[in-house]
Design an enzyme around this catalytic site. Structure first.
Site: not given
Length: 267
Positions: A40, A113, A153
């Site tokens: 990321e 995301k 993440c």
């Protein structure tokens, strides 16, 4: 298929970060990797959250996307391009997008995301919602005959996202990340192994790992986990490449001896 998780310590200098990514992808390809995953924000770790707004690219255009496509084509590998900021319809928000490129350098998938990180322990605090626009949908794609599920993440803490990716089941889940040192030390490996075990697939997690020029410290420990939850490769801190072989027979073996995916009752 040989797969590689690349670990970086990104800086506020985009071109320097892109050169690091090129070098690590070339190294992994030379060592036989057919699929590589970047962390990321591999392309930029600024001094302030809003710094990324000025760097946001239009989907399909810009130097970061061009580098990913060109490098995938040059080395004839699949590239999961960590994440990069892509423009949204809101001028003060960007998507944190993970783009997958084929060995021909063609965009094969994009995942924005979904879950935005917020944390405050009194000493350190983060709130991605200040500059990021959340994605809406899970995303998976075919890579070299295998099904790849995409996540980023903080998504790691939401097992329902991974369940949504398992219809049909994935062979591999990618988790490009920039976990903080505090949360990573406590939760990183156990969460990754849990996602592999419960979904009976490989998990590849490429992370930021070290002390950044902006003062932030990330946990690192980029790793690859097999469907039984065994850690096959890891880079603890600093730049590096964690590499392992994805074996479809191992997936089939685990799912046959413990057919948990077929035993689900709640969806």
């Amino acid at each position: 298929m040989w797969i590689a998780a690349l670990q970086t310590v990104a800086t506020p200098d985009v071109e320097r970060n892109l050169e690091t990514a090129r070098r690590l992808m070339a190294q992994a390809a030379r060592d036989g990797a057919q699929l590589v995953v970047l962390p990321e924000y591999f392309c930029f770790m600024g001094h302030h959250d809003r710094d990324k707004l000025a760097l946001a690219e239009v989907p399909g255009e810009g130097p970061i996307q061009a580098m990913l496509a060109e490098t995938a084509r040059r080395h004839a590998i699949w590239v999961v391009g960590g994440t990069l900021p892509l423009r949204s319809e809101q001028a003060d928000r960007v998507f944190n997008a993970s783009c997958v490129y084929s060995p021909e350098g063609v965009l094969a998938a994009r995942y924005d995301k979904v879950h935005l990180f917020r944390y405050d322990n009194g000493r350190e605090s983060y709130d991605e919602g200040r500059v990021l626009q959340a994605g809406q949908l899970p995303q998976a794609c075919e890579v070299g005959g295998l099904r790849l599920g995409l996540s980023v993440c903080y998504d790691l803490r939401f097992p329902e996202l991974y369940r949504a990716l398992m219809t049909p089941p994935c062979d591999l889940i990618a988790v490009p990340s920039a976990f903080t040192h505090t949360t990573g030390r406590a939760h990183w490996e156990v969460l990754l192994r849990a996602r592999a075990i419960e979904n009976q697939c490989y998990v590849i997690a490429a992370a930021q790992g070290g002390l950044h020029e902006n003062g932030r410290r990330t946990w690192g420990h980029s790793l690859i986990v097999d469907p039984w939850g065994e850690v096959l490769a890891m880079v603890e801190e600093g730049e590096g490449v964690a590499m392992a072989q994805l074996d479809p027979k191992r997936i089939a073996e685990v799912r046959a001896q413990l057919p948990a995916l077929t035993h689900r009752r709640l969806c």
